[in-house]
Design a protein around this motif. Structure first.
Motif, PDB file in Angstrom:
ATOM      1  N   ALA A 222       0.700  -1.301  -0.033  1.00 16.16           N
ATOM      2  CA  ALA A 222       0.063  -0.014   0.071  1.00 16.16           C
ATOM      3  C   ALA A 222       0.722   1.305  -0.062  1.00 16.16           C
ATOM      4  CB  ALA A 222      -0.941  -0.021   1.253  1.00 16.16           C
ATOM      5  N   GLY A 223       2.070   1.153   0.325  1.00 18.40           N
ATOM      6  CA  GLY A 223       2.905   2.299   0.051  1.00 18.40           C
ATOM      7  C   GLY A 223       3.316   2.777   1.669  1.00 18.40           C
ATOM      8  N   TYR A 224       4.093   3.836   1.668  1.00 19.56           N
ATOM      9  CA  TYR A 224       4.633   4.307   2.913  1.00 19.56           C
ATOM     10  C   TYR A 224       3.903   5.500   3.172  1.00 19.56           C
ATOM     11  CZ  TYR A 224       8.801   1.047   2.049  1.00 19.56           C
ATOM     12  OH  TYR A 224       9.733   0.118   2.006  1.00 19.56           O
ATOM     13  N   ALA A 225       3.508   6.105   2.592  1.00 18.38           N
ATOM     14  CA  ALA A 225       2.944   7.528   2.712  1.00 18.38           C
ATOM     15  C   ALA A 225       1.413   7.110   3.081  1.00 18.38           C
ATOM     16  CB  ALA A 225       3.433   8.530   1.778  1.00 18.38           C
ATOM     17  N   GLN A 226       0.984   7.256   4.135  1.00 19.27           N
ATOM     18  CA  GLN A 226      -0.462   7.153   4.433  1.00 19.27           C
ATOM     19  C   GLN A 226      -0.834   8.515   4.881  1.00 19.27           C
ATOM     20  OE1 GLN A 226      -2.342   4.540   3.416  1.00 19.27           O
ATOM     21  NE2 GLN A 226      -0.450   3.516   2.570  1.00 19.27           N
ATOM     22  N   ALA A 227      -2.265   8.849   4.797  1.00 10.79           N
ATOM     23  CA  ALA A 227      -2.532  10.197   5.086  1.00 10.79           C
ATOM     24  C   ALA A 227      -3.171  10.254   6.450  1.00 10.79           C
ATOM     25  CB  ALA A 227      -3.815  10.811   4.098  1.00 10.79           C
ATOM     26  N   ARG A 228      -3.930   9.204   6.855  1.00 14.47           N
ATOM     27  CA  ARG A 228      -4.328   8.966   8.149  1.00 14.47           C
ATOM     28  C   ARG A 228      -4.066   7.337   8.794  1.00 14.47           C
ATOM     29  NH1 ARG A 228      -7.958  11.624  11.463  1.00 14.47           N
ATOM     30  NH2 ARG A 228      -9.060  10.262  12.792  1.00 14.47           N
ATOM     31  N   VAL A 229      -3.507   7.323   9.862  1.00  9.21           N
ATOM     32  CA  VAL A 229      -3.228   6.195  10.373  1.00  9.21           C
ATOM     33  C   VAL A 229      -3.654   6.151  11.876  1.00  9.21           C
ATOM     34  CG1 VAL A 229      -1.395   4.244  11.295  1.00  9.21           C
ATOM     35  CG2 VAL A 229      -1.284   5.190   8.818  1.00  9.21           C
ATOM     36  N   THR A 230      -4.430   5.107  12.284  1.00  8.29           N
ATOM     37  CA  THR A 230      -4.683   4.943  13.693  1.00  8.29           C
ATOM     38  C   THR A 230      -3.720   3.978  14.403  1.00  8.29           C
ATOM     39  OG1 THR A 230      -6.984   5.318  13.085  1.00  8.29           O
ATOM     40  CG2 THR A 230      -6.463   4.406  15.321  1.00  8.29           C
ATOM     41  N   LEU A 231      -3.083   4.395  15.329  1.00  9.71           N
ATOM     42  CA  LEU A 231      -1.920   3.708  16.049  1.00  9.71           C
ATOM     43  C   LEU A 231      -2.534   3.311  17.365  1.00  9.71           C
ATOM     44  CD1 LEU A 231       1.073   2.626  15.451  1.00  9.71           C
ATOM     45  CD2 LEU A 231       1.591   4.437  16.901  1.00  9.71           C
ATOM     46  N   ILE A 232      -2.527   1.716  17.703  1.00  8.23           N
ATOM     47  CA  ILE A 232      -3.014   1.285  18.843  1.00  8.23           C
ATOM     48  C   ILE A 232      -1.837   0.507  19.588  1.00  8.23           C
ATOM     49  CG2 ILE A 232      -4.738  -0.231  20.178  1.00  8.23           C
ATOM     50  CD1 ILE A 232      -6.575   0.636  17.950  1.00  8.23           C
ATOM     51  N   GLY A 233      -1.551   0.868  20.955  1.00  6.92           N
ATOM     52  CA  GLY A 233      -0.780   0.121  21.726  1.00  6.92           C
ATOM     53  C   GLY A 233      -0.963  -0.056  23.103  1.00  6.92           C
ATOM     54  N   HIS A 234      -0.052  -0.957  23.859  1.00  5.19           N
ATOM     55  CA  HIS A 234      -0.556  -1.064  25.396  1.00  5.19           C
ATOM     56  C   HIS A 234       0.877  -0.664  26.021  1.00  5.19           C
ATOM     57  CE1 HIS A 234      -4.433  -3.055  25.902  1.00  5.19           C
ATOM     58  NE2 HIS A 234      -4.218  -3.522  24.609  1.00  5.19           N
ATOM     59  N   PRO A 235       1.097   0.792  26.741  1.00  2.69           N
ATOM     60  CA  PRO A 235       2.301   1.059  27.001  1.00  2.69           C
ATOM     61  C   PRO A 235       2.506   0.590  28.469  1.00  2.69           C
ATOM     62  CG  PRO A 235       0.847   2.882  26.293  1.00  2.69           C
ATOM     63  CD  PRO A 235       0.078   1.803  26.542  1.00  2.69           C
ATOM     64  N   ALA A 236       3.797   0.081  28.473  1.00  2.00           N
ATOM     65  CA  ALA A 236       4.350  -0.334  29.767  1.00  2.00           C
ATOM     66  C   ALA A 236       3.446  -0.627  30.880  1.00  2.00           C
ATOM     67  CB  ALA A 236       5.639   0.753  30.226  1.00  2.00           C
ATOM     68  N   SER A 237       3.550   0.152  31.870  1.00  2.00           N
ATOM     69  CA  SER A 237       2.762  -0.163  32.925  1.00  2.00           C
ATOM     70  C   SER A 237       1.277   0.585  32.987  1.00  2.00           C
ATOM     71  CB  SER A 237       3.387   0.377  34.292  1.00  2.00           C
ATOM     72  OG  SER A 237       3.731   1.713  34.223  1.00  2.00           O
ATOM     73  N   ALA A 238       0.860   1.151  32.115  1.00  2.00           N
ATOM     74  CA  ALA A 238      -0.385   1.783  31.789  1.00  2.00           C
ATOM     75  C   ALA A 238      -1.641   0.685  32.036  1.00  2.00           C
ATOM     76  CB  ALA A 238      -0.250   2.425  30.473  1.00  2.00           C
ATOM     77  N   ALA A 239      -2.640   1.214  32.700  1.00  2.25           N
ATOM     78  CA  ALA A 239      -3.746   0.593  32.911  1.00  2.25           C
ATOM     79  C   ALA A 239      -4.842   0.193  31.894  1.00  2.25           C
ATOM     80  CB  ALA A 239      -4.510   0.925  34.166  1.00  2.25           C
ATOM     81  N   ARG A 240      -4.506   0.960  30.665  1.00  2.53           N
ATOM     82  CA  ARG A 240      -5.419   1.048  29.573  1.00  2.53           C
ATOM     83  C   ARG A 240      -4.463   1.110  28.235  1.00  2.53           C
ATOM     84  NH1 ARG A 240     -10.026   5.265  29.700  1.00  2.53           N
ATOM     85  NH2 ARG A 240      -8.249   6.642  30.154  1.00  2.53           N
ATOM     86  N   PRO A 241      -5.072   0.772  27.054  1.00  2.00           N
ATOM     87  CA  PRO A 241      -4.302   1.031  25.911  1.00  2.00           C
ATOM     88  C   PRO A 241      -4.138   2.677  25.458  1.00  2.00           C
ATOM     89  CG  PRO A 241      -6.281  -0.100  25.302  1.00  2.00           C
ATOM     90  CD  PRO A 241      -6.275   0.005  27.029  1.00  2.00           C
ATOM     91  N   ARG A 242      -3.461   2.623  24.246  1.00  4.10           N
ATOM     92  CA  ARG A 242      -3.231   4.234  24.026  1.00  4.10           C
ATOM     93  C   ARG A 242      -3.654   4.100  22.593  1.00  4.10           C
ATOM     94  NH1 ARG A 242      -1.029   8.533  26.625  1.00  4.10           N
ATOM     95  NH2 ARG A 242       0.040   9.914  25.425  1.00  4.10           N
TER      96      ARG A 242
END
Length: 421
Positions: free
Chosen positions: A310-330
């Protein structure tokens, strides 16, 4: 910082209660899991809410880490045919020539069960008229003895057909918070993404993972460095994990083969060359079993569509992750750009996104385009990983490029999961 913990943070993380696991298979009184077995009930018994809460992000992997484990699971005798024709993807206008985009077909749910069709009855034949013939003298038939009735065999009644499981309740998709491009926010998560828990080197760890649509409805996607190593055991995926609701949709164990090895697909070059030299291949697929109610993961929470080229340049990407000791995702939204390494020790080109607050633990988190707020799914075009295993700063993340190599790896996982059923 690198997308994994510093050594000081690793030591601190392993000192939390239930963090160090002296014997991975029998911690806290849990009976060792039999070789080749690892069910949802066993996974839930092992991964208690307390152990999940105390799990730490994976420690840094040595740059020259080489996996001594067998490079690949046994391949099936014949390649699996695609379940459906490939759907076209909306055309992407890349800033430079790339491979043509193609979308992995989404597995459609099986049709609702219906009654077996009745056998067709052939139409009654109309007797043909017989020609008139001369009358023949009547003859007296010899009496025939009464026929002895043949005994009718007695058949045991067929066992009752078990009632099919009711369809799982559709996962509720919470709305995303109002987002400013590049600014990450903690939120309650979405069902299709969650934490991948595992035991490695006697410690309890996690990364981020997400469900990817497949014909078997049983594949999850994460970063290769998260699942690398022969000592990676007791692996399980928990959709939409939060500390307040640690198992909202149950737990889905990563299955094992007859030899006791987790069913994980990583490119052999990533295993043999190490996490830096083969950073462009930092991707892993894993086959998960059903939850305790018997439902496959994609039937419960849905799945993202894998898109390659799909290519490298995307106009809008939704990024989801679970940071270190956080109680909820980001969650965060922003555009992606192409980053090409100038370091000969970490060759390759990667997707790059600026989003604040993505430290250790977010590795494996999906890069989603065309996110649909109604279904909570999108097109997955990357995962946090690759350049220095996802980034050496918490506010900039990277992904290996999803091209032909990742498509081949996915197809191998689909074929392997099908052969194992």
């Amino acid at each position: 910082m690198r997308r994994t913990l510093t050594m000081a943070a690793v030591v601190a993380a392993l000192l939390v209660p239930a963090g160090p696991l002296p014997v991975a298979g029998a911690v806290g009184g849990t009976a060792p899991v039999a070789v080749g077995r690892w069910s949802a009930r066993e996974a839930q018994s092992f991964w208690t809410a307390e152990r999940m809460a105390s799990a730490a992000p994976l420690p840094p992997a040595p740059p020259d880490r080489v996996d001594p484990a067998p490079p690949e699971l046994p391949e099936p005798p014949e390649p699996a045919e695609p379940a459906e024709p490939v759907e076209p993807v909306e055309p992407v206008q890349p800033t430079e020539p790339v491979e043509p985009a193609a979308e992995i077909p989404v597995a459609t749910p099986p049709p609702a069960a219906t009654g077996l069709p009745l056998p067709s009855v052939p139409p009654t034949a109309t007797p043909a008229p017989t020609p008139a013939t001369a009358p023949t003298p009547a003859t007296t038939a010899a009496p025939t003895p009464a026929a002895t009735a043949a005994p009718t065999p007695t058949r045991a009644p067929a066992p009752p057909t078990p009632a099919p499981l009711p369809a799982p309740a559709r996962a509720a998709v919470p709305p995303l918070p109002a987002l400013t491009p590049g600014i990450g926010q903690n939120f309650d998560g979405i069902p299709v993404a969650g934490r991948m828990f595992l035991v490695k080197g006697g410690g309890a760890y996690f990364c981020t993972a997400s469900v990817v649509s497949s014909p078997g409805r049983n594949l999850v996607l994460s970063a290769g460095h998260c699942l690398l190593g022969s000592d990676t055991q007791q692996v399980a995926f928990v959709p939409q994990y939060t500390r307040a609701k640690p198992r909202p949709y149950g737990m889905f164990p990563v299955l094992r083969d007859a030899g006791g090895h987790s069913k994980i697909w990583i490119d052999p070059r990533y295993r043999s060359q190490g996490v830096d030299r083969a950073a462009a291949l930092d991707v892993a697929f894993a086959q998960v079993g059903p939850n305790t109610r018997g439902f496959p993961v994609e039937a419960v929470v849905g799945g993202n569509r894998l898109v390659t080229g799909a290519g490298y340049a995307q106009a809008r990407v939704t990024l989801i992750g679970h940071p270190a000791s956080a109680a909820r995702p980001r969650v965060c939204v922003n555009r992606t750009t192409k980053f090409t390494s100038a370091d000969a020790r970490i060759p390759g080109s990667f997707l790059r996104i600026n989003c604040t607050g993505y430290p250790g633990g977010t590795s494996g988190g999906p890069f989603l385009t065309r996110y649909d707020a109604r279904t909570g799914t999108g097109d997955v075009v990357g995962v946090i990983g690759g350049w220095k295993t996802g980034g050496d700063k918490a506010d900039t993340s990277y992904s290996s490029y999803f091209g032909a190599d990742i498509r081949k790896l996915y197809e191998k996982a689909v074929a392997g999961a099908k052969a194992g059923r």
